[in-house]
Design an enzyme around this catalytic site. Structure first.
Site, PDB file in Angstrom:
ATOM      1  N   HIS A 395      -1.326   4.308   3.510  1.00 28.23           N
ATOM      2  CA  HIS A 395      -1.572   5.657   2.999  1.00 28.23           C
ATOM      3  C   HIS A 395      -2.394   6.558   3.924  1.00 28.23           C
ATOM      4  CE1 HIS A 395       0.185   5.424  -1.006  1.00 28.23           C
ATOM      5  NE2 HIS A 395      -0.314   4.205  -1.135  1.00 28.23           N
ATOM      6  N   GLU A 435       5.487   6.422  -1.568  1.00 30.78           N
ATOM      7  CA  GLU A 435       5.473   4.967  -1.415  1.00 30.78           C
ATOM      8  C   GLU A 435       6.656   4.441  -0.608  1.00 30.78           C
ATOM      9  OE1 GLU A 435       3.218   2.831  -2.008  1.00 30.78           O
ATOM     10  OE2 GLU A 435       1.828   4.056  -3.165  1.00 30.78           O
ATOM     11  N   SER A 454       3.376  -0.612   5.073  1.00 24.69           N
ATOM     12  CA  SER A 454       2.465  -1.749   4.950  1.00 24.69           C
ATOM     13  C   SER A 454       3.222  -3.035   4.653  1.00 24.69           C
ATOM     14  CB  SER A 454       1.433  -1.481   3.841  1.00 24.69           C
ATOM     15  OG  SER A 454       2.074  -1.291   2.594  1.00 24.69           O
TER      16      SER A 454
END
Length: 562
Positions: A395, A435, A454
């Site tokens: 993020h 996301e 990620s």
């Protein structure tokens, strides 16, 4: 996260998770724990307002709706219920609230007459236990064994698990006695926080059940409560549905007592944090740093060919100013100061899973809720919930980009006062953009979603020819199912953050809300645009800005001939 307020896949064998949903239900009166009442045979325990995505024992869990999976336990597991029964008061705009308590009180006198009682909250502890006969008695026996008098005790239904209750116990004892009590309690119950003032506990409890009506609206029309100033985010960030110290049986660290105690420490740090305070610095263990290092090393190998250019621009800056290195876990305080200068965003620690409504409310103020704990070291490329690796690597780099920051805030602002149904749609749009979003740059697909950036496995998959990619359109994306145990069936691509922002603005117009909202960056508050007077105030601010722009254009024409 703290955002939140998600299950991330760190390897190809650890597929994605998604976000949870729950529809707002009328709150029920909190039953006194079983130890304190004689339950009649066959008496039903009130249903919990929290619907989990899994089965716990033999308890059957309601099926999750796709729109609310963004924060679920099989991808942000239990951030998914909207505890938003609060509404504005029609006579007292956002200030006077009609509240009904959802806990029962028990006042106990100290054993000894004349014994001194410390200031309220100075020696208070909040812990959770099962709502079954005998559990509270055993917990209170610990107080007796440590010779600690109870000055005040309250209970309420757990915000995490519907079979548990949370206990607020205010003690009359010395600081040394209290510290010894807390250390002993940690071995028997789950301590949520301590040294918590009663008014904070009461505010959190009231927020779950308060109802009020927004002033100036048609008779009887109300909207869900939302924070109207940035300090009220304390209520949202502390309204945790599932704490980070609670681990499922299939969690890699479930049987690791040292790891579980470490997670409890992170919960205490987050629950004691208040707006305006510096974020406590964490002394990470060598094992935690090693785990971070593995994730950092493997992901940075993929970024040059998979991450968007905005991400690649900001990652070196984070290395320079925030200590992003393989051998160092960045501190949230340093990250927050960096983001404030770059895009106006800040971060704050969060103890666990937030509802989508509470998590998105933070984005409206350019505040991102971040977890601080690190995934278990036995499987560094996999985590069943959002950890600091996901927050910091997924993020933060893009939150430093002004256009991306604006896009994130637009979604947050659209959620304020929206219905549960509309919050579900916004949460799903968040899920498939912030996301798992893709964008086009130089004719190539690139990832900007934190869940992808990620996750080694899904980052590779999403940009491969095996993935199905469609143009981002909030009107259709909001109905797309968010998968929990596999990679997503479809990914959505935008030409730019600006394009995605404009589409979200148009989509926000379809949200049924009897007012508009305007974020005032000077006061860090939300102005309700519901009448001509409130709109005139905003117009005056805009006129001032336009005057500055016109003056700049005039000087450019005069001195530069443009």
């Amino acid at each position: 996260m703290a955002s939140e307020v998600q299950k991330r896949k760190g390897s190809e064998t650890a597929p994605v998770s998604s976000e949870m949903q729950g529809k707002n239900k009328p709150q029920e009166m909190m039953p006194v724990p079983s130890d304190l009442q004689n339950q009649k045979k066959g008496q039903e325990i009130p249903k919990s307002p929290v619907g989990l995505l899994r089965k716990r024992g033999q308890e059957v869990v309601p099926k999750m709706q796709p729109a609310m999976m963004m924060f679920s336990s099989k991808y942000w597991a239990r951030r998914g219920l909207s505890l938003d029964s609060a509404m504005f008061d029609q006579q007292h705009l956002g200030t006077s609230m009609l509240r009904r308590t959802s806990f029962s009180r028990i006042d106990e006198k100290p054993d000894k007459e004349g014994s001194s009682t410390l200031d309220s909250g100075k020696t208070a502890v909040i812990f959770s236990l099962k709502n079954e006969v005998g559990y509270l008695v055993r917990a209170l026996r610990i107080f007796q064994e440590k010779r600690v008098n109870l000055a005040h005790i309250e209970s309420r239904k757990s915000k995490r698990v519907n079979t548990e209750v949370e206990i607020y116990a205010e003690c009359s004892c010395t600081k040394k006695e209290f510290n010894e009590l807390v250390q002993h309690l940690k071995d028997h119950v789950n301590i949520i926080s301590y040294n918590t003032p009663q008014h904070v506990w009461s505010a959190e409890t009231d927020c779950l059940d308060c109802v009020c009506v927004l002033g100036g609206l048609p008779d009887g029309e109300g909207v869900p409560w939302f924070p109207q100033k940035i300090s009220e985010l304390d209520q949202c960030s502390h309204r945790v549905l599932m704490y980070g110290s609670e681990l499922d049986a299939d969690h890699p660290g479930f049987k690791d007592n040292v790891y579980r105690q470490r997670r409890k420490y992170f919960v205490e740090v987050a629950m004691n944090y208040k707006f305006g305070q510096p974020i406590p610095r964490i002394e990470y263990t060598p094992e935690e740093v090693k785990t971070w290092g593995v994730v950092f090393r493997e992901l940075t190998k993929l970024y040059p060919t998979h991450a968007c250019c905005e991400y690649l621009k900001n990652l070196p800056l984070l290395t320079k100013y925030c200590g992003y290195r393989e051998d160092n876990i960045p501190q949230l305080e340093d990250v927050s100061l960096f983001l404030r200068e770059r895009s106006g965003f800040t971060v704050r620690p969060v103890a666990g899973y937030l509802s989508p409504r509470d998590f998105l409310a933070g984005l409206a103020y350019r505040v991102f809720n971040c977890t601080q704990y690190v995934r278990h070291s036995t499987d560094p490329l996999y985590t069943p919930e959002p950890d600091t690796c996901h927050e910091l690597l997924g993020h933060v780099p893009l939150l430093a980009d002004p256009k991306f920051a604006q896009f994130s805030q637009e979604i947050g602002l659209a959620s304020l006062g929206a219905s549960d149904e509309d919050v579900q749609k916004l949460a799903t749009c968040y899920f498939f953009t912030i996301e798992f979003g893709l964008c086009k740059q130089d004719g190539q697909l690139r990832a900007y979603g934190a869940g992808l950036l990620s996750s080694i496995g899904e980052l590779r998959h999403a940009l491969s020819d095996k993935a199905l990619v469609k143009p981002f359109d909030p009107r259709t994306t909001c109905y797309q199912e968010c998968l929990i145990t596999t990679f997503q069936d479809v990914y959505f691509v935008s030409e730019s953050f600006e394009e995605a922002k404009e589409k979200m603005r148009e989509f926000a117009k379809s949200i049924k809300r009897p007012f508009s909202v305007y974020y005032n960056p000077y006061t860090q508050s939300i102005d309700l645009l519901k009448d001509t007077r409130s709109i005139e105030n905003v117009v005056q601010d805009l006129r001032s800005d336009l005057t500055t722009v016109c003056d700049a254009l005039g000087k450019m024409n005069k001195y530069l001939g443009i």
